[in-house]
Design an enzyme around this catalytic site. Structure first.
Site, PDB file in Angstrom:
ATOM      1  N   ASP A  44      -2.897   1.218   9.011  1.00  0.00           N
ATOM      2  CA  ASP A  44      -3.081   0.372   7.835  1.00  0.00           C
ATOM      3  C   ASP A  44      -4.463   0.619   7.212  1.00  0.00           C
ATOM      4  O   ASP A  44      -4.598   0.722   5.992  1.00  0.00           O
ATOM      5  CB  ASP A  44      -2.915  -1.100   8.262  1.00  0.00           C
ATOM      6  CG  ASP A  44      -2.816  -2.018   7.067  1.00  0.00           C
ATOM      7  OD1 ASP A  44      -1.889  -1.843   6.265  1.00  0.00           O
ATOM      8  OD2 ASP A  44      -3.685  -2.907   6.936  1.00  0.00           O
ATOM      9  N   ALA A  69      -7.228  -7.583  -0.021  1.00  0.00           N
ATOM     10  CA  ALA A  69      -6.446  -8.745  -0.492  1.00  0.00           C
ATOM     11  C   ALA A  69      -6.983  -9.253  -1.833  1.00  0.00           C
ATOM     12  O   ALA A  69      -6.924  -8.538  -2.817  1.00  0.00           O
ATOM     13  CB  ALA A  69      -6.403  -9.833   0.578  1.00  0.00           C
ATOM     14  N   LYS A 121       0.815  -1.226   0.000  1.00  0.00           N
ATOM     15  CA  LYS A 121       0.000   0.000   0.000  1.00  0.00           C
ATOM     16  C   LYS A 121       0.843   1.269   0.000  1.00  0.00           C
ATOM     17  O   LYS A 121       0.379   2.332  -0.392  1.00  0.00           O
ATOM     18  CB  LYS A 121      -0.890   0.026   1.256  1.00  0.00           C
ATOM     19  CG  LYS A 121      -1.950  -1.029   1.295  1.00  0.00           C
ATOM     20  CD  LYS A 121      -2.599  -1.125   2.666  1.00  0.00           C
ATOM     21  CE  LYS A 121      -1.838  -2.030   3.599  1.00  0.00           C
ATOM     22  NZ  LYS A 121      -1.827  -3.450   3.306  1.00  0.00           N
ATOM     23  N   GLU A 131      -5.138  -4.145  -6.994  1.00  0.00           N
ATOM     24  CA  GLU A 131      -6.305  -4.777  -6.353  1.00  0.00           C
ATOM     25  C   GLU A 131      -5.991  -5.297  -4.950  1.00  0.00           C
ATOM     26  O   GLU A 131      -6.786  -5.156  -4.025  1.00  0.00           O
ATOM     27  CB  GLU A 131      -6.811  -5.922  -7.243  1.00  0.00           C
ATOM     28  CG  GLU A 131      -8.070  -6.588  -6.764  1.00  0.00           C
ATOM     29  CD  GLU A 131      -9.273  -5.646  -6.781  1.00  0.00           C
ATOM     30  OE1 GLU A 131      -9.545  -5.073  -5.704  1.00  0.00           O
ATOM     31  OE2 GLU A 131      -9.918  -5.483  -7.824  1.00  0.00           O
ATOM     32  N   LYS A 174      -5.524   2.244   3.454  1.00  0.00           N
ATOM     33  CA  LYS A 174      -6.510   1.665   2.527  1.00  0.00           C
ATOM     34  C   LYS A 174      -7.598   2.690   2.197  1.00  0.00           C
ATOM     35  O   LYS A 174      -8.040   2.794   1.049  1.00  0.00           O
ATOM     36  CB  LYS A 174      -7.134   0.400   3.131  1.00  0.00           C
ATOM     37  CG  LYS A 174      -6.142  -0.750   3.272  1.00  0.00           C
ATOM     38  CD  LYS A 174      -6.786  -1.925   3.986  1.00  0.00           C
ATOM     39  CE  LYS A 174      -5.776  -3.020   4.280  1.00  0.00           C
ATOM     40  NZ  LYS A 174      -6.307  -4.083   5.131  1.00  0.00           N
ATOM     41  N   LEU A 179     -10.126  -9.855  -2.639  1.00  0.00           N
ATOM     42  CA  LEU A 179     -11.519  -9.470  -2.932  1.00  0.00           C
ATOM     43  C   LEU A 179     -11.558  -8.418  -4.054  1.00  0.00           C
ATOM     44  O   LEU A 179     -10.677  -7.555  -4.120  1.00  0.00           O
ATOM     45  CB  LEU A 179     -12.188  -8.882  -1.681  1.00  0.00           C
ATOM     46  CG  LEU A 179     -12.314  -9.789  -0.463  1.00  0.00           C
ATOM     47  CD1 LEU A 179     -12.927  -9.015   0.707  1.00  0.00           C
ATOM     48  CD2 LEU A 179     -13.186 -10.990  -0.799  1.00  0.00           C
TER      49      LEU A 179
HETATM   50  N1  LIG Z   1      -0.341 -10.954   4.186  1.00  0.00           N
HETATM   51  C1  LIG Z   1      -1.533 -10.527   3.782  1.00  0.00           C
HETATM   52  O1  LIG Z   1      -2.577 -11.122   4.048  1.00  0.00           O
HETATM   53  C2  LIG Z   1      -1.600  -9.270   2.947  1.00  0.00           C
HETATM   54  C3  LIG Z   1      -2.841  -8.839   2.430  1.00  0.00           C
HETATM   55  C4  LIG Z   1      -2.889  -7.707   1.607  1.00  0.00           C
HETATM   56  C5  LIG Z   1      -1.731  -6.999   1.349  1.00  0.00           C
HETATM   57  N2  LIG Z   1      -0.555  -7.408   1.913  1.00  0.00           N
HETATM   58  C6  LIG Z   1       0.654  -6.634   1.646  1.00  0.00           C
HETATM   59  O2  LIG Z   1       1.551  -7.429   0.904  1.00  0.00           O
HETATM   60  C7  LIG Z   1       2.888  -7.053   1.217  1.00  0.00           C
HETATM   61  C8  LIG Z   1       3.683  -8.298   1.592  1.00  0.00           C
HETATM   62  O3  LIG Z   1       3.121  -8.885   2.753  1.00  0.00           O
HETATM   63  P1  LIG Z   1       3.850 -10.103   3.460  1.00  0.00           P
HETATM   64  O4  LIG Z   1       2.901 -10.618   4.450  1.00  0.00           O
HETATM   65  O5  LIG Z   1       4.409 -11.001   2.421  1.00  0.00           O
HETATM   66  O6  LIG Z   1       5.067  -9.331   4.177  1.00  0.00           O
HETATM   67  P2  LIG Z   1       6.419  -9.971   4.751  1.00  0.00           P
HETATM   68  O7  LIG Z   1       6.278 -11.424   4.964  1.00  0.00           O
HETATM   69  O8  LIG Z   1       6.843  -9.069   5.842  1.00  0.00           O
HETATM   70  O9  LIG Z   1       7.479  -9.806   3.524  1.00  0.00           O
HETATM   71  C9  LIG Z   1       7.958  -8.567   3.133  1.00  0.00           C
HETATM   72  C10 LIG Z   1       9.058  -8.779   2.103  1.00  0.00           C
HETATM   73  O10 LIG Z   1       9.453  -7.497   1.621  1.00  0.00           O
HETATM   74  C11 LIG Z   1      10.879  -7.450   1.580  1.00  0.00           C
HETATM   75  N3  LIG Z   1      11.337  -6.076   1.694  1.00  0.00           N
HETATM   76  C12 LIG Z   1      11.255  -5.234   2.753  1.00  0.00           C
HETATM   77  N4  LIG Z   1      11.840  -4.070   2.446  1.00  0.00           N
HETATM   78  C13 LIG Z   1      12.284  -4.173   1.174  1.00  0.00           C
HETATM   79  C14 LIG Z   1      12.957  -3.303   0.286  1.00  0.00           C
HETATM   80  N5  LIG Z   1      13.297  -2.070   0.651  1.00  0.00           N
HETATM   81  N6  LIG Z   1      13.262  -3.746  -0.964  1.00  0.00           N
HETATM   82  C15 LIG Z   1      12.934  -4.993  -1.354  1.00  0.00           C
HETATM   83  N7  LIG Z   1      12.282  -5.878  -0.560  1.00  0.00           N
HETATM   84  C16 LIG Z   1      11.975  -5.458   0.690  1.00  0.00           C
HETATM   85  C17 LIG Z   1      11.307  -8.277   2.762  1.00  0.00           C
HETATM   86  O11 LIG Z   1      12.657  -8.621   2.558  1.00  0.00           O
HETATM   87  P3  LIG Z   1      13.489  -9.558   3.540  1.00  0.00           P
HETATM   88  O12 LIG Z   1      13.017 -10.957   3.182  1.00  0.00           O
HETATM   89  O13 LIG Z   1      14.883  -9.301   3.151  1.00  0.00           O
HETATM   90  O14 LIG Z   1      13.137  -9.162   4.944  1.00  0.00           O
HETATM   91  C18 LIG Z   1      10.325  -9.460   2.650  1.00  0.00           C
HETATM   92  O15 LIG Z   1      10.817 -10.395   1.711  1.00  0.00           O
HETATM   93  C19 LIG Z   1       2.793  -6.010   2.326  1.00  0.00           C
HETATM   94  O16 LIG Z   1       2.885  -4.713   1.781  1.00  0.00           O
HETATM   95  C20 LIG Z   1       1.408  -6.250   2.911  1.00  0.00           C
HETATM   96  O17 LIG Z   1       0.842  -5.076   3.491  1.00  0.00           O
HETATM   97  C21 LIG Z   1      -0.460  -8.529   2.673  1.00  0.00           C
END
Ligand SMILES: NC(=O)c1ccc[n+]([C@@H]2O[C@H](COP(=O)([O-])OP(=O)(O)OC[C@H]3O[C@@H](n4cnc5c(N)ncnc54)[C@H](OP(=O)(O)O)[C@@H]3O)[C@@H](O)[C@H]2O)c1
Length: 360
Positions: free
Chosen positions: A217, A150, A123, A145, A221, A152
């Site tokens: 957060d 997520a 976001k 989207e 959104k 939806l």
């Molecule tokens: N999980 C959900 O249900 C959900 C739903 C909707 C949206 N989202 C969004 O989707 C995104 C990912 O979520 P997640 O749950 O996968 O998060 P996560 O498990 O915390 O993974 C974040 C990833 O981003 C990488 N990262 C952080 N800073 C970075 C940078 N400066 N350059 C490149 N990579 C970087 C991290 O690298 P490292 O591996 O090196 O730490 C990690 O691999 C977030 O923005 C979240 O808000 C998630």
């Protein structure tokens, strides 16, 4: 076979599932649409794994295994200290941001200006300053989207309404699974402290639960929804109501967790107040042309949001066309698989456009 290059930023929970989903569906997409996704680069926060003509499946699998084990991409042939920002690309590519990083909206916008496309689950690039939102979304260059709800169909529903000439009266939404879980626990009579500790233990909250409880957060959104409606708002125009007083914002995580009981009495009083009038306490974002509010509200029991239980999300669009009964989108608004699937659907739609443009 045409190839569509992908640069993926982030290999956390969502990012790894996305790679798996792409590998699982790559052949089906190739036979249905005549193109093939090629990963030209994967980036984590400290390293980059790149190959100009696409990383091979074993290389991708090794990268996934390393990240799942908490290692850097540099342990599987990636380059430490290198970022996606320095990549020189000869073919129009899709940058997919599934990181949680802030501060690279300008770099993504520059890629859009250079003719590349962007798909976001993150976001933060869309909730920085408004000119950055405009630069990123100009001419539909960025799909996003999964940033709201997520998997939806929230953004596409809103865009479909507006594109077909409808006008928005208001959006009301409960769009935090974590805060929805807490509202349900409070209604069931649990003290807030116990509910927060349980959500933390189950992994429903961020490592520091204040990242959820601040409402930031949900605020992001709400800003993305408002801007999708064409409202040129600055981030400061949405001030989410936090679940804790300012004094607890500055203390360490350990102290915050130890002092959670301080929140029990005020929240019990708010739940009792809601129940006295037969209402339901929900964390609601309301967005209309005149402004937005994000906070705890007591809703009448027949309100669509009052029927929500647990971590589900609900988005209610009241428009000129849907004036008497709103158009409602409801369902799980978080989870790695549904989020990655939302991202993949955006990737496929973007790739189809790119391939169609090449055929013109
Ligand atoms: N999980 C959900 O249900 C959900 C739903 C909707 C949206 N989202 C969004 O989707 C995104 C990912 O979520 P997640 O749950 O996968 O998060 P996560 O498990 O915390 O993974 C974040 C990833 O981003 C990488 N990262 C952080 N800073 C970075 C940078 N400066 N350059 C490149 N990579 C970087 C991290 O690298 P490292 O591996 O090196 O730490 C990690 O691999 C977030 O923005 C979240 O808000 C998630």
């Amino acid at each position: 076979m045409k190839t569509v290059p992908i640069v993926q930023i982030g290999l956390g929970g969502v990012g790894r599932v996305l790679v798996q989903q792409i590998l699982a569906h790559r052949e089906a997409l190739a036979s249905r649409y005549g193109f093939r996704f090629d990963y030209v680069a994967l980036a984590d926060r400290a390293s980059l794994r790149a190959r100009r003509n696409g990383l091979a499946v074993p290389e991708l699998e090794a990268a996934l295994a390393a990240k799942a084990a908490g290692q850097r991409l540099s342990v599987t042939g990636g380059t430490a200290g290198m970022t996606w920002r320095s990549l020189a690309l000869t073919q129009t590519s899709i940058f997919v941001d599934v990181s949680a990083a802030a501060g690279h909206h300008q770099a993504l916008a520059e890629r859009v200006t250079a003719g590349h496309r962007v798909v976001l689950a993150n976001k933060k690039p869309l909730s920085a300053d408004y000119p950055a939102f405009q630069a990123l979304t100009a001419h539909g260059a960025t799909r996003y989207e999964a940033t709201v709800g997520a998997g939806l169909p929230v953004i596409s529903t809103l865009q479909g309404l507006l594109d077909s000439g409808d006008t928005l009266t208001c959006i009301e939404a409960a769009m935090s699974g974590t805060l929805g879980f807490l509202c349900t626990a409070l209604e069931a009579g649990q003290p807030l402290s116990a509910a927060v500790r349980e959500a933390h233990r189950l992994g429903y909250t961020e490592p520091d639960p204040r990242d959820d409880l601040s409402g930031a957060d949900v605020g992001r959104k709400a800003l993305i929804l408002a801007r999708t409606c064409g409202l040129p708002w600055a981030p400061e125009q949405i001030a989410p109501e936090p679940w804790f007083p300012a004094a607890l914002a500055q203390v360490s995580l350990a102290e915050f967790m130890a002092r959670l009981e301080e929140l029990d009495a005020p929240f019990a009083a708010r739940v009792a107040e809601a129940q006295t009038v037969g209402g339901a306490l929900r964390y609601v974002a309301t967005i209309s042309a005149v402004g937005a509010s994000v906070g705890l509200r007591v809703l009448p029991s027949d309100h669509p949001l009052a029927s929500l239980r647990g971590p589900d999300n609900l988005f209610s669009f009241t428009t000129a066309r849907y004036a008497e009964r709103p158009l409602v989108v409801r369902g799980p608004g978080a989870g790695q698989a549904v989020t990655a699937a939302g991202v993949l659907a955006d990737l496929v739609a973007t790739a189809r456009e790119l391939v169609a443009a090449l055929n013109v």
